[in-house]
Design a protein around this motif. Structure first.
Motif, PDB file in Angstrom:
ATOM      1  N   CYS A 332       0.839  -1.194   0.086  1.00 51.56           N
ATOM      2  CA  CYS A 332       0.092   0.123   0.010  1.00 51.56           C
ATOM      3  C   CYS A 332       1.010   1.213  -0.048  1.00 51.56           C
ATOM      4  N   ASP A 333       0.550   2.131  -0.904  1.00 51.58           N
ATOM      5  CA  ASP A 333       1.287   3.610  -0.738  1.00 51.58           C
ATOM      6  C   ASP A 333       0.516   4.388   0.262  1.00 51.58           C
ATOM      7  N   ASP A 334       1.007   5.385   0.239  1.00 50.10           N
ATOM      8  CA  ASP A 334       0.685   6.538   1.619  1.00 50.10           C
ATOM      9  C   ASP A 334      -0.871   6.630   1.644  1.00 50.10           C
ATOM     10  N   ASP A 335      -1.103   7.279   0.111  1.00 55.66           N
ATOM     11  CA  ASP A 335      -2.269   7.724  -0.094  1.00 55.66           C
ATOM     12  C   ASP A 335      -3.655   6.307   0.091  1.00 55.66           C
ATOM     13  N   THR A 336      -3.318   5.143  -0.324  1.00 53.79           N
ATOM     14  CA  THR A 336      -3.983   4.095  -0.035  1.00 53.79           C
ATOM     15  C   THR A 336      -4.218   3.630   1.329  1.00 53.79           C
ATOM     16  N   LEU A 337      -3.213   3.755   2.105  1.00 54.00           N
ATOM     17  CA  LEU A 337      -3.278   3.574   3.555  1.00 54.00           C
ATOM     18  C   LEU A 337      -4.237   4.544   4.183  1.00 54.00           C
ATOM     19  N   ARG A 338      -3.924   5.770   3.901  1.00 54.65           N
ATOM     20  CA  ARG A 338      -4.783   6.666   4.357  1.00 54.65           C
ATOM     21  C   ARG A 338      -6.341   6.611   4.285  1.00 54.65           C
ATOM     22  N   ARG A 339      -6.473   6.036   2.730  1.00 56.84           N
ATOM     23  CA  ARG A 339      -7.764   5.873   2.766  1.00 56.84           C
ATOM     24  C   ARG A 339      -8.514   4.647   3.101  1.00 56.84           C
ATOM     25  N   LEU A 340      -7.842   3.799   3.499  1.00 58.09           N
ATOM     26  CA  LEU A 340      -8.102   2.519   4.204  1.00 58.09           C
ATOM     27  C   LEU A 340      -8.280   2.842   5.671  1.00 58.09           C
ATOM     28  N   LEU A 341      -7.469   3.741   6.013  1.00 55.79           N
ATOM     29  CA  LEU A 341      -7.725   3.835   7.738  1.00 55.79           C
ATOM     30  C   LEU A 341      -8.870   4.868   7.762  1.00 55.79           C
ATOM     31  N   ALA A 342      -9.139   5.581   6.941  1.00 52.49           N
ATOM     32  CA  ALA A 342     -10.613   6.513   6.891  1.00 52.49           C
ATOM     33  C   ALA A 342     -11.697   5.913   6.930  1.00 52.49           C
ATOM     34  N   ARG A 343     -11.651   4.782   5.887  1.00 50.04           N
ATOM     35  CA  ARG A 343     -12.604   3.819   5.889  1.00 50.04           C
ATOM     36  C   ARG A 343     -12.874   3.048   7.167  1.00 50.04           C
ATOM     37  N   HIS A 344     -12.115   2.642   7.599  1.00 52.95           N
ATOM     38  CA  HIS A 344     -11.988   1.582   8.818  1.00 52.95           C
ATOM     39  C   HIS A 344     -12.334   2.511  10.126  1.00 52.95           C
ATOM     40  N   GLU A 345     -12.029   3.552  10.129  1.00 49.83           N
ATOM     41  CA  GLU A 345     -12.350   4.192  11.121  1.00 49.83           C
ATOM     42  C   GLU A 345     -14.031   4.798  11.220  1.00 49.83           C
ATOM     43  N   ALA A 346     -14.368   5.012   9.941  1.00 51.47           N
ATOM     44  CA  ALA A 346     -15.716   5.226   9.630  1.00 51.47           C
ATOM     45  C   ALA A 346     -16.790   4.136  10.086  1.00 51.47           C
ATOM     46  N   GLU A 347     -16.303   3.063   9.871  1.00 48.55           N
ATOM     47  CA  GLU A 347     -16.961   1.684  10.155  1.00 48.55           C
ATOM     48  C   GLU A 347     -16.787   1.131  11.279  1.00 48.55           C
ATOM     49  N   SER A 348     -15.628   1.375  11.907  1.00 50.36           N
ATOM     50  CA  SER A 348     -15.417   0.580  13.154  1.00 50.36           C
ATOM     51  C   SER A 348     -14.533   1.321  14.235  1.00 50.36           C
TER      52      SER A 348
END
Length: 428
Positions: A332-348
């Motif tokens: 994962c590049d930095d942008d992908t990791l940030r998007r994954l973290l943002a989605r994870h936080e919104a859901e869990s």
């Protein structure tokens, strides 16, 4: 807070033209329920021209939390009131008495009339019943209406941690009435003999009440209650989940949980400093702050303490933890990791990193620059007194004795949860 929806079953034949004043009692009851914090549901508010009664009304009853059956002289032989009462009784049976059924006799009706009326087969006398006598008048609803609805109102409208409370209620659902009542007595909470569903909610809220101790080994109502009922919970998985929820809520300061959630919600750096000597303590704090059945995802990197490359190793370990947990090992590049973290936080909820060391200025700069979406908890004996970045929050802590008692209690209950209940001795 949720407002309990109460369906009002009544006869539409009660009109001024028929010489009956029961409609005034219906209107008064609607206003009384609103004052109590409920949402009254009446057929005139849900039926439009051309609607089928069965489709609309019976579906609406299933969306409610209870029903008041107004027993006027006309209602005694009303087909519609009879069907609505049958549906309410089915809802009550299907929800283990959580759905409240409250018959209310109005002026002109006596309880002794019910067996010979069109509603006789329903045996409404088995329910807790209210008599609204003429001397009260429409303007003075009997106090027993509020008393009878109190368990439902408390359950629906006054749960401090609704998701966790519901979760815990499900885990203690197989306790017998005797075990439930004894547990409530130990915890000092009030239950109602006619509302077993409310009793479970009352016990769950009692178990989730903060109960600090002064020193390790001090007596505690939560410990006595859990020791009493935990072996009676059938499934080992449920016993373990009860332990993992109850101990943090009873021991971690609510102030600290509020602080952690504020850190997450703020737009500043997400850094919390926790003075702790035991590694389990940070887990308890995160579990308490999550206030959901499933706690925030937490990782605990173990960087090398070899001096020169320490900061780099911590950053690398944190990234590896994040990629493994929510990136499932994919690059994962930095942008992908940030998007994954943002989605994870919104859901869990926020991804939380626990580091068992005091904060270091250089380390904090690097971590926050690389991972602005993470929540960092520094849990160390010196963490609370260490110099943190501006905006770092020092969590309300425990004394060494309180911290030790919390961890010991959790260990003891884990062993109790893992043990199988001894079979009861035969009495025949």
């Amino acid at each position: 807070m949720a407002r309990p929806r109460i369906f009002l079953s009544h006869s539409s034949q009660c009109t001024p033209e028929s010489g009956c004043d029961c409609r005034a009692y219906l209107f008064a009851l609607e206003a009384h329920l609103v004052d109590l914090g409920c949402e009254p549901i009446v057929d005139k508010g849900i039926l439009n021209g051309g609607d089928t009664w069965y489709g609309k009304v019976l579906t609406e009853i299933k969306k409610c939390h209870g029903m008041i059956i107004l027993l006027s002289p006309h209602a005694l032989d009303s087909y519609y009131v009879m069907v609505e009462a049958i549906v309410a009784d089915a809802e009550r049976a299907g929800t283990d008495d959580a759905f409240v059924v409250l018959p209310v006799t109005l002026p002109g009706v006596r309880r002794r009339q019910l067996p010979d009326s069109g509603l006789g087969k329903l045996n409404l006398g088995r329910f807790d019943m209210v008599d609204w006598r003429r001397q009260y008048g429409p303007d003075r609803p009997p106090k027993k209406i509020a008393t009878s609805l109190r368990p439902l109102i408390e359950r629906q409208g006054a749960l401090p941690y609704p998701e966790v409370t519901d979760f815990l209620v499900g885990r203690i659902s197989d306790l017998s009435d005797a075990a439930l009542e004894h547990t409530a007595e130990i915890l000092g909470v009030t239950t109602f003999a006619y509302a077993r569903g409310h009793s479970r909610y009352a016990v769950a809220q009692g178990l989730l009440t903060e109960r600090p101790v002064e020193n390790v080994g001090d007596s505690c109502a939560m410990r006595k209650a859990v020791t009493h009922f935990l072996p009676k919970v059938k499934l080992r998985e449920h016993r373990q989940e009860i332990v993992d929820v109850v101990v943090p809520f009873a021991r971690v300061p609510k102030e600290a949980a509020d602080q952690l959630r504020l850190v997450v919600e703020s737009g500043d750096d997400r850094v919390a400093l926790l003075g702790a000597t035991l590694k389990e303590t940070a887990d308890m704090y995160v579990r308490r702050a999550s206030e959901t059945p499933k706690p925030w995802l937490t990782s605990k990197p173990a960087p090398r303490h070899d001096g020169a490359g320490f900061v780099e190793s911590v950053v690398a370990e944190v990234r590896a933890c994040v990629v493994a947990s929510i990136g499932y090992g994919f690059e994962c590049d930095d942008d992908t990791l940030r998007r994954l973290l943002a989605r994870h936080e919104a859901e869990s909820g926020p991804f939380t990193i626990v580091l068992y060391q005091p904060p270091d200025a250089d380390l904090l700069d690097r971590l926050l620059a690389a991972f602005p979406r993470l929540l960092f908890v520094f849990a160390h004996q010196q963490a609370a007194a260490a110099r943190g970045r501006k905006g770092s929050v020092r969590l309300a802590g425990l004394t060494p004795g309180q911290e030790q008692d919390m961890v010991i209690t959790h260990w003891e209950f884990q062993e109790l949860a893992a043990a199988r209940e001894r079979p009861s001795a035969r009495t025949d």
